[in-house]
Design a protein around this motif. Structure first.
Motif, short mmCIF file in Angstrom:
data_model
loop_
_atom_site.label_atom_id
_atom_site.label_comp_id
_atom_site.label_asym_id
_atom_site.label_seq_id
_atom_site.Cartn_x
_atom_site.Cartn_y
_atom_site.Cartn_z
N ARG A 329 0.83 -1.20 0.00
CA ARG A 329 0.00 0.00 0.00
C ARG A 329 0.88 1.26 0.00
N SER A 330 0.30 2.36 -0.44
CA SER A 330 1.01 3.64 -0.47
C SER A 330 0.09 4.71 0.08
N VAL A 331 0.67 5.66 0.81
CA VAL A 331 -0.14 6.70 1.46
C VAL A 331 0.21 8.11 0.98
N ASN A 332 1.25 8.24 0.12
CA ASN A 332 1.59 9.56 -0.43
C ASN A 332 2.12 9.39 -1.86
N ARG A 333 2.41 10.53 -2.51
CA ARG A 333 2.83 10.51 -3.91
C ARG A 333 4.14 9.74 -4.10
N ARG A 334 5.09 9.95 -3.17
CA ARG A 334 6.38 9.29 -3.30
C ARG A 334 6.22 7.77 -3.22
N GLU A 335 5.46 7.30 -2.24
CA GLU A 335 5.24 5.86 -2.10
C GLU A 335 4.47 5.31 -3.30
N TYR A 336 3.56 6.11 -3.86
CA TYR A 336 2.78 5.65 -5.01
C TYR A 336 3.70 5.38 -6.20
N TYR A 337 4.61 6.33 -6.51
CA TYR A 337 5.51 6.15 -7.67
C TYR A 337 6.52 5.04 -7.39
N SER A 338 6.90 4.89 -6.14
CA SER A 338 7.81 3.78 -5.80
C SER A 338 7.11 2.44 -6.03
N MET A 339 5.83 2.35 -5.62
CA MET A 339 5.06 1.13 -5.86
C MET A 339 4.85 0.90 -7.35
N PHE A 340 4.64 2.00 -8.09
CA PHE A 340 4.42 1.90 -9.54
C PHE A 340 5.66 1.32 -10.23
N ARG A 341 6.85 1.85 -9.88
CA ARG A 341 8.09 1.35 -10.48
C ARG A 341 8.34 -0.11 -10.09
N SER A 342 8.04 -0.43 -8.81
CA SER A 342 8.23 -1.80 -8.34
C SER A 342 7.31 -2.77 -9.09
N ALA A 343 6.06 -2.34 -9.32
CA ALA A 343 5.11 -3.19 -10.05
C ALA A 343 5.52 -3.36 -11.50
N MET A 344 6.09 -2.28 -12.11
CA MET A 344 6.57 -2.39 -13.50
C MET A 344 7.69 -3.41 -13.59
N GLY A 345 8.61 -3.36 -12.62
CA GLY A 345 9.70 -4.35 -12.61
C GLY A 345 9.17 -5.76 -12.49
N GLY A 346 8.20 -5.94 -11.62
CA GLY A 346 7.60 -7.26 -11.47
C GLY A 346 6.91 -7.71 -12.73
N GLY A 347 6.22 -6.78 -13.39
CA GLY A 347 5.54 -7.12 -14.65
C GLY A 347 6.53 -7.53 -15.73
N LEU A 348 7.71 -6.84 -15.78
CA LEU A 348 8.74 -7.19 -16.76
C LEU A 348 9.25 -8.60 -16.54
N ILE A 349 9.49 -8.95 -15.27
CA ILE A 349 9.97 -10.31 -14.97
C ILE A 349 8.93 -11.35 -15.37
N VAL A 350 7.65 -11.04 -15.12
CA VAL A 350 6.59 -11.98 -15.48
C VAL A 350 6.53 -12.16 -16.99
N ALA A 351 6.73 -11.07 -17.74
CA ALA A 351 6.72 -11.17 -19.21
C ALA A 351 7.86 -12.07 -19.68
N ILE A 352 9.03 -11.94 -19.06
CA ILE A 352 10.18 -12.80 -19.43
C ILE A 352 9.87 -14.25 -19.09
N ILE A 353 9.21 -14.47 -17.93
CA ILE A 353 8.83 -15.84 -17.55
C ILE A 353 7.93 -16.46 -18.62
N VAL A 354 6.98 -15.68 -19.12
CA VAL A 354 6.04 -16.18 -20.12
C VAL A 354 6.79 -16.55 -21.40
N LEU A 355 7.78 -15.72 -21.80
CA LEU A 355 8.56 -16.03 -23.01
C LEU A 355 9.33 -17.34 -22.84
#
Length: 422
Positions: A329-355
């Motif tokens: 969870r995130s409670v401010n703008r900084r935490e939100y963008y940090s979570m967003f970048r973290s989720a993007m990284g996770g999504g990239l790894i998942v895409a590689i897993i699928v390949l």
């Protein structure tokens, strides 16, 4: 056949230990039909009025019930009915599954056999619970049971006193189990409230048996036992309160439930022995009757057994998940963008897993090899996500749901405390 006719038959019947008259009374009330609550309630009021208007019939029914109950061994009714046995969670689960298919042969000398004969419908406890307590208390008041157990059959008093000893010994044994002592390290074995309760009860019972007039001068000893029961309950509450600190297991949850049941039952039996006030005695007697009827109706219920024992484990899992969910969870703008970048990284790894999974599909491996390859690809991907501190976004709803629920629960508790303070 109405109530008066049944009572007249009891009066003339020489076989005072025949349960058929009690069964006839309960059938007339309609206790075995959970869909006729209002009818049963009205019938109980009619029986109460009859007993109040004709005290001689009340005397007949009272004597019959005391004689009937006195014909059975009541010790295990006080010490075992509705209380989990000591052979463990899984053994008890297996036993209940087995007995649902092939019930065991009951001991006809035990009072549980009488309860199972009279309250044979598995929903009888629901009918009893759905009728107002005041209605039952009025019926017990009309029967005018003497609050002094010394005026009951002497054998029943002996059962009650022996039950106190058995229950206190079991509480002491469970309370000094290594798993319980390890979770309450501040309690020394000899200073344990469980051991103290056993000593107080032993003194109480020995004094009672040595001097029958002890009941008139034992208020101080009685209060000591109540204090020790309170301390035992507080120790159990400590285990509940600090589960995240001490940890929880199925075995410990089972021990805690057994401890709670034994302390509660000891309190009930003690009140039946000690209480002199007629109203309070009837309340204790009614509560005990409901407990044993409920226990007999549900003695082979696997669902009840699982619900009673796994609730602590389920709470622990939910509590752990809510703490893990705090990272999602995130409670401010900084935490939100940090979570967003973290989720993007996770999504990239998942895409590689699928390949990698698609490439593995074209290898045309044997079923075992294919399954092993898929599992290794997924496991490696999740390890990489963990090592790089990325977030798997698909886990966020499941994790944060428990966090939100825990936050709401804490808010409600705070509001209640504020209202109480005000």
């Amino acid at each position: 056949m109405d109530f008066k006719e049944i009572l007249e038959r009891i009066k003339t019947d020489e076989d005072v230990v025949n349960p058929s008259h009690l069964i006839a009374l309960l059938n007339e009330i309609g206790i075995h039909s959970k869909y006729k609550r209002q009818s049963a309630l009205n019938k109980i009021k009619v029986l109460t009025a009859l007993l109040n208007n004709q005290p001689e019939l009340a005397q007949v029914l009272r004597s019959y019930l005391v004689s009937l109950f006195g014909n059975y061994d009541a010790l295990t009714l006080y010490t075992d009915s509705g209380i989990l046995p000591g052979h463990g969670f899984f053994a008890e689960t297996y036993k209940r599954l087995k007995y649902k298919l092939l019930p065991p042969l009951q001991n006809v000398k035990h009072a549980q056999f009488l309860i199972s004969q009279v309250f044979y419908n598995k929903n009888d406890y629901l009918v009893i619970a759905n009728i107002d307590e005041s209605v039952w208390l009025e019926l017990l008041d009309a029967l005018s049971f003497n609050t002094s157990v010394l005026k009951w059959q002497a054998q029943n008093l002996n059962y009650l006193l022996n039950a106190l000893m058995v229950l206190s010994q079991r509480i002491n044994a469970i309370g000094l189990e290594p798993e319980v002592v390890d979770k309450l390290p501040e309690i020394d074995d000899l200073q344990s409230p469980f051991f103290g309760l056993y000593r107080e009860v032993q003194h109480y019972v020995d004094s009672f048996k040595n001097n029958i007039d002890y009941i008139h001068s034992n208020e101080v000893d009685y209060q000591h036992i109540l204090v020790m029961c309170t301390q035992c309950t507080e120790s159990i509450s400590e285990l509940h309160k600090h589960k995240e600190k001490y940890g929880i297991s199925i075995h410990l949850a089972y021990l805690m439930l057994r401890l709670e049941q034994h302390v509660k039952r000891l309190n009930t039996v003690l009140k039946l022995v000690q209480t002199k006030d007629k109203t309070k005695f009837n309340e204790s007697l009614l509560g005990f009757m409901y407990e044993v009827i409920h226990a007999e109706n549900k003695k082979y219920s696997v669902r009840k057994h699982l619900n009673d024992n796994l609730s602590l484990i389920a709470y622990k899992i939910t509590e752990h998940t809510s703490r893990v969910g705090e990272h999602y969870r995130s409670v401010n703008r900084r935490e939100y963008y940090s979570m967003f970048r973290s989720a993007m990284g996770g999504g990239l790894i998942v895409a590689i897993i699928v390949l990698f999974k698609v490439f593995a599909l074209h290898l045309n491996l044997a079923p075992f090899g294919e399954a092993f390859m898929y599992s290794m690809i997924y496991a490696s991907g999740f390890i990489v996500i963990q090592m790089l501190h990325f977030t798997l976004a698909t886990k966020q709803p499941a994790m944060t749901a428990n966090t939100i629920a825990a936050a709401i629960d804490e808010t409600e508790k705070s509001d209640k405390q504020m209202l109480t303070t005000v």
